[in-house]
Scaffold this motif. Structure first.
Motif, PDB file in Angstrom:
ATOM      1  N   TYR A  44     -49.544  18.179  -8.989  1.00  0.00           N
ATOM      2  CA  TYR A  44     -50.397  19.335  -8.709  1.00  0.00           C
ATOM      3  C   TYR A  44     -50.768  19.444  -7.237  1.00  0.00           C
ATOM      4  N   GLY A  45     -50.606  18.368  -6.475  1.00  0.00           N
ATOM      5  CA  GLY A  45     -50.843  18.469  -5.047  1.00  0.00           C
ATOM      6  C   GLY A  45     -49.888  19.462  -4.418  1.00  0.00           C
ATOM      7  N   MET A  46     -48.591  19.315  -4.738  1.00  0.00           N
ATOM      8  CA  MET A  46     -47.578  20.232  -4.219  1.00  0.00           C
ATOM      9  C   MET A  46     -47.755  21.637  -4.792  1.00  0.00           C
ATOM     10  N   THR A  62     -56.471  23.524 -13.295  1.00  0.00           N
ATOM     11  CA  THR A  62     -56.269  22.274 -12.555  1.00  0.00           C
ATOM     12  C   THR A  62     -56.215  22.525 -11.057  1.00  0.00           C
ATOM     13  N   LEU A  63     -55.469  23.553 -10.658  1.00  0.00           N
ATOM     14  CA  LEU A  63     -55.374  23.882  -9.229  1.00  0.00           C
ATOM     15  C   LEU A  63     -56.726  24.291  -8.668  1.00  0.00           C
ATOM     16  N   HIS A  64     -57.489  25.055  -9.467  1.00  0.00           N
ATOM     17  CA  HIS A  64     -58.825  25.458  -9.015  1.00  0.00           C
ATOM     18  C   HIS A  64     -59.731  24.239  -8.854  1.00  0.00           C
ATOM     19  N   ASN A  65     -59.630  23.310  -9.798  1.00  0.00           N
ATOM     20  CA  ASN A  65     -60.434  22.087  -9.715  1.00  0.00           C
ATOM     21  C   ASN A  65     -60.044  21.249  -8.496  1.00  0.00           C
ATOM     22  N   ILE A  66     -58.738  21.210  -8.206  1.00  0.00           N
ATOM     23  CA  ILE A  66     -58.266  20.464  -7.033  1.00  0.00           C
ATOM     24  C   ILE A  66     -58.833  21.079  -5.759  1.00  0.00           C
ATOM     25  N   MET A  67     -58.794  22.414  -5.695  1.00  0.00           N
ATOM     26  CA  MET A  67     -59.316  23.091  -4.503  1.00  0.00           C
ATOM     27  C   MET A  67     -60.813  22.857  -4.349  1.00  0.00           C
ATOM     28  N   GLU A  68     -61.529  22.918  -5.453  1.00  0.00           N
ATOM     29  CA  GLU A  68     -62.975  22.684  -5.390  1.00  0.00           C
ATOM     30  C   GLU A  68     -63.277  21.249  -4.969  1.00  0.00           C
ATOM     31  N   MET A  69     -62.484  20.306  -5.489  1.00  0.00           N
ATOM     32  CA  MET A  69     -62.684  18.902  -5.143  1.00  0.00           C
ATOM     33  C   MET A  69     -62.412  18.671  -3.659  1.00  0.00           C
ATOM     34  N   GLN A  70     -61.333  19.280  -3.144  1.00  0.00           N
ATOM     35  CA  GLN A  70     -61.031  19.149  -1.728  1.00  0.00           C
ATOM     36  C   GLN A  70     -62.150  19.758  -0.877  1.00  0.00           C
ATOM     37  N   TYR A  71     -62.677  20.887  -1.323  1.00  0.00           N
ATOM     38  CA  TYR A  71     -63.734  21.540  -0.556  1.00  0.00           C
ATOM     39  C   TYR A  71     -65.024  20.727  -0.583  1.00  0.00           C
ATOM     40  N   LYS A  72     -65.323  20.140  -1.737  1.00  0.00           N
ATOM     41  CA  LYS A  72     -66.500  19.279  -1.827  1.00  0.00           C
ATOM     42  C   LYS A  72     -66.340  18.040  -0.949  1.00  0.00           C
ATOM     43  N   ASN A  73     -65.122  17.521  -0.899  1.00  0.00           N
ATOM     44  CA  ASN A  73     -64.842  16.393  -0.007  1.00  0.00           C
ATOM     45  C   ASN A  73     -65.071  16.784   1.448  1.00  0.00           C
ATOM     46  N   ASN A 117     -35.753  23.581  -6.066  1.00  0.00           N
ATOM     47  CA  ASN A 117     -36.161  24.830  -5.418  1.00  0.00           C
ATOM     48  C   ASN A 117     -36.878  24.573  -4.096  1.00  0.00           C
ATOM     49  N   GLY A 118     -36.393  23.589  -3.335  1.00  0.00           N
ATOM     50  CA  GLY A 118     -36.951  23.313  -2.018  1.00  0.00           C
ATOM     51  C   GLY A 118     -38.243  22.537  -2.013  1.00  0.00           C
ATOM     52  N   MET A 119     -38.692  22.050  -3.180  1.00  0.00           N
ATOM     53  CA  MET A 119     -39.936  21.289  -3.277  1.00  0.00           C
ATOM     54  C   MET A 119     -39.677  19.955  -3.960  1.00  0.00           C
ATOM     55  N   PRO A 120     -40.387  18.899  -3.542  1.00  0.00           N
ATOM     56  CA  PRO A 120     -40.176  17.592  -4.173  1.00  0.00           C
ATOM     57  C   PRO A 120     -40.648  17.571  -5.612  1.00  0.00           C
ATOM     58  N   VAL A 121     -39.921  16.845  -6.454  1.00  0.00           N
ATOM     59  CA  VAL A 121     -40.274  16.705  -7.861  1.00  0.00           C
ATOM     60  C   VAL A 121     -41.017  15.389  -8.035  1.00  0.00           C
ATOM     61  N   THR A 122     -42.131  15.428  -8.760  1.00  0.00           N
ATOM     62  CA  THR A 122     -42.913  14.215  -8.959  1.00  0.00           C
ATOM     63  C   THR A 122     -42.087  13.154  -9.679  1.00  0.00           C
ATOM     64  N   THR A 123     -42.261  11.908  -9.252  1.00  0.00           N
ATOM     65  CA  THR A 123     -41.537  10.794  -9.869  1.00  0.00           C
ATOM     66  C   THR A 123     -42.345  10.145 -10.984  1.00  0.00           C
ATOM     67  N   LYS A 124     -43.564  10.624 -11.177  1.00  0.00           N
ATOM     68  CA  LYS A 124     -44.415  10.059 -12.233  1.00  0.00           C
ATOM     69  C   LYS A 124     -43.889  10.469 -13.601  1.00  0.00           C
ATOM     70  N   LYS A 125     -44.142   9.640 -14.612  1.00  0.00           N
ATOM     71  CA  LYS A 125     -43.531   9.806 -15.920  1.00  0.00           C
ATOM     72  C   LYS A 125     -43.930  11.112 -16.586  1.00  0.00           C
ATOM     73  N   ASP A 126     -45.223  11.409 -16.625  1.00  0.00           N
ATOM     74  CA  ASP A 126     -45.691  12.636 -17.273  1.00  0.00           C
ATOM     75  C   ASP A 126     -45.811  13.742 -16.236  1.00  0.00           C
ATOM     76  N   ARG A 127     -44.777  14.549 -16.102  1.00  0.00           N
ATOM     77  CA  ARG A 127     -44.753  15.597 -15.084  1.00  0.00           C
ATOM     78  C   ARG A 127     -45.780  16.685 -15.368  1.00  0.00           C
ATOM     79  N   ARG A 128     -46.205  16.782 -16.620  1.00  0.00           N
ATOM     80  CA  ARG A 128     -47.172  17.827 -16.955  1.00  0.00           C
ATOM     81  C   ARG A 128     -48.520  17.563 -16.310  1.00  0.00           C
ATOM     82  N   LEU A 129     -48.847  16.306 -16.092  1.00  0.00           N
ATOM     83  CA  LEU A 129     -50.160  15.944 -15.568  1.00  0.00           C
ATOM     84  C   LEU A 129     -50.122  15.550 -14.099  1.00  0.00           C
ATOM     85  N   HIS A 130     -48.963  15.640 -13.453  1.00  0.00           N
ATOM     86  CA  HIS A 130     -48.851  15.247 -12.054  1.00  0.00           C
ATOM     87  C   HIS A 130     -48.112  16.326 -11.250  1.00  0.00           C
TER      88      HIS A 130
END
Length: 437
Positions: A402-404, A229-240, A387-400
């Motif tokens: 990933y930006g952070m 997922t992280l690799h896909n996010i990076m590729e998507m950002q780079y394509k953008n 641990n010093g990072m924001p926790v997603t407020t979305k219901k399914d934490r497994r699928l959200h």
């Protein structure tokens, strides 16, 4: 002692084993209560367990299952109250703790029986010394196993299917290990006391092995899923970035000519709607002046793209950036890092109803041997941190979230640090990177 009494492991053996087992799970995972509250809850839980299992020790077969259900609720409730788990995760870890406790109590009583009735070693002190030593060894090993499972993955997200699998495994293990206790004349029951002990202990040990292996498998699947997922996010950002760069290059060829044409038309236009319209046009294309000024072409394209998005959403994006300080970073990492940082800030800023609160600041500065990166945006929503990072407020934490995770992964790649905070309704994300990468 008759055979039935020998087979019936004392209730306090199980009470101590269960209490230690869930305590190990709690201490090796993220807690949601402090140490003092944990101590109070642990003592209260142990007292209830000890009382209930002493009172129901040797209970009739028809009351065995209802008694075990009450114990299950007590242990599950303890894990859920003490740990930062969802109900599924609490159930997953409870199942492991329960089988661990079953194994510890069974093995401890088997060793005691062997020492007293096979080897002929007498003495009440023997029972307590053996219990302390055996439990100390077992639960130290189990604690180390749990800590090892925490490596490479901060938190485990459990699906319904995964919870159902461990419940089926545990139910099968518990049923097989207690067949001889419930029915000594059954088809799969042992005939001799030591045989029954061995069957019970080995079945419980096998259950621990299977649950541990399944935990490792679930962990590996989640790690692989996160990496992909992280690799896909990076590729998507780079394509953008690449798409933005192509668009910007095309606009650049027309921008300067268009700017001069607008100025010429303004001097020739009458005062009124024509001039207002031309001024509005000029403001809308002024966003393109931001690029090619930071000293980093990738960052220029990212900022231009995000500035266009901000303009459409009526968000003011301001930045003080030394793009040359990022020369040690790979193109894909620059696009992913700043793309995710600004995407998160934009998502938060657009929730603000008042226009003056829709403001984002970005700073990139080099100080001696370090590069400091910081984003700030107004956020009146209460954010939870872990641990010093924001926790997603979305219901399914497994699928959200990933930006952070992508931001943290990129920062760690360059041996840097990242921390987030919220103060006076301002959210701040700070990154520190060694300038040499």
């Amino acid at each position: 002692m008759n055979t039935a009494e020998v087979l019936n492991t004392p209730g306090y053996y199980y009470a101590i084993a269960y209490a230690l087992s869930v305590f190990v799970i709690t201490c090796t995972n993220e807690r949601k209560i402090g140490r003092w509250k944990l101590a109070v809850v642990s003592c209260a839980q142990f007292a209830l367990l000890l009382f209930f299992m002493t009172v129901t020790d040797g209970v009739r077969q028809e009351l065995f299952v209802p008694s075990m259900l009450l114990i299950v609720l007590l242990l599950l409730g303890y894990i859920y109250i003490c740990n930062d788990f969802s109900l599924r995760e609490a159930g997953f870890y409870f199942v492991k703790a329960f089988i661990n406790g079953e194994f510890a109590a069974s093995l401890c009583w088997q060793i005691y029986y062997y020492l007293r009735y096979i080897r002929g070693i007498q003495g009440e002190l023997l029972k307590w010394v053996e219990l302390i030593l055996v439990y100390a060894v077992i639960f130290t090993i189990l604690a180390l196993m749990e800590l090892n499972l925490k490596k490479d993955l901060e938190e485990l997200h459990i699906t319904r299917r995964e919870l159902l699998v461990v419940i089926i495994i545990a139910a099968s293990v518990f049923a097989m290990s207690n067949l001889s206790y419930l029915d000594q004349n059954g088809l799969f029951s042992g005939t001799f006391v030591m045989d029954i002990f061995i069957i019970r202990t080995l079945v419980d040990l096998s259950g621990i092995a299977v649950l541990y292996a399944y935990h490792v498998q679930v962990k590996e699947i989640q790690i692989r899923f996160e990496k992909e997922t992280l690799h896909n996010i990076m590729e998507m950002q780079y394509k953008n970035y690449q798409l933005s760069k192509e668009n910007i290059d095309m606009v650049n060829r027309k921008y300067h000519d268009l700017k001069h044409q607008i100025n010429l038309l303004k001097t020739q236009a009458y005062v009124g709607k024509s001039t207002s319209y031309l001024e509005k046009m000029e403001r809308e294309i002024r966003v393109y002046e931001t690029q090619n000024k930071t000293g980093n072409q990738i960052l220029d394209a990212v900022l231009t793209n995000k500035a266009m998005i901000c303009q459409n959403k009526e968000i003011e994006l301001k930045f003080i950036v030394d793009g040359g300080a990022l020369s040690f970073m790979e193109d894909m990492d620059v696009s992913a890092l700043f793309g995710n940082m600004l995407d998160n800030a934009i998502e938060s800023a657009e929730k603000q109803r008042e226009k003056q609160k829709r403001l984002i600041w970005l700073y990139v500065t080099k100080e001696k041997q370090f590069v400091r990166i910081r984003t700030e945006n107004y956020c009146d929503e209460k954010i939870q941190f872990k641990n010093g990072m924001p926790v997603t407020t979305k219901k399914d934490r497994r699928l959200h979230g990933y930006g952070m995770k992508s931001i943290k992964s990129t920062v760690e790649k360059y041996h840097g640090s990242v921390v987030a905070a919220q103060e006076n309704n301002w959210f701040e994300l700070k990154i520190l990177l060694p300038a040499g990468g």
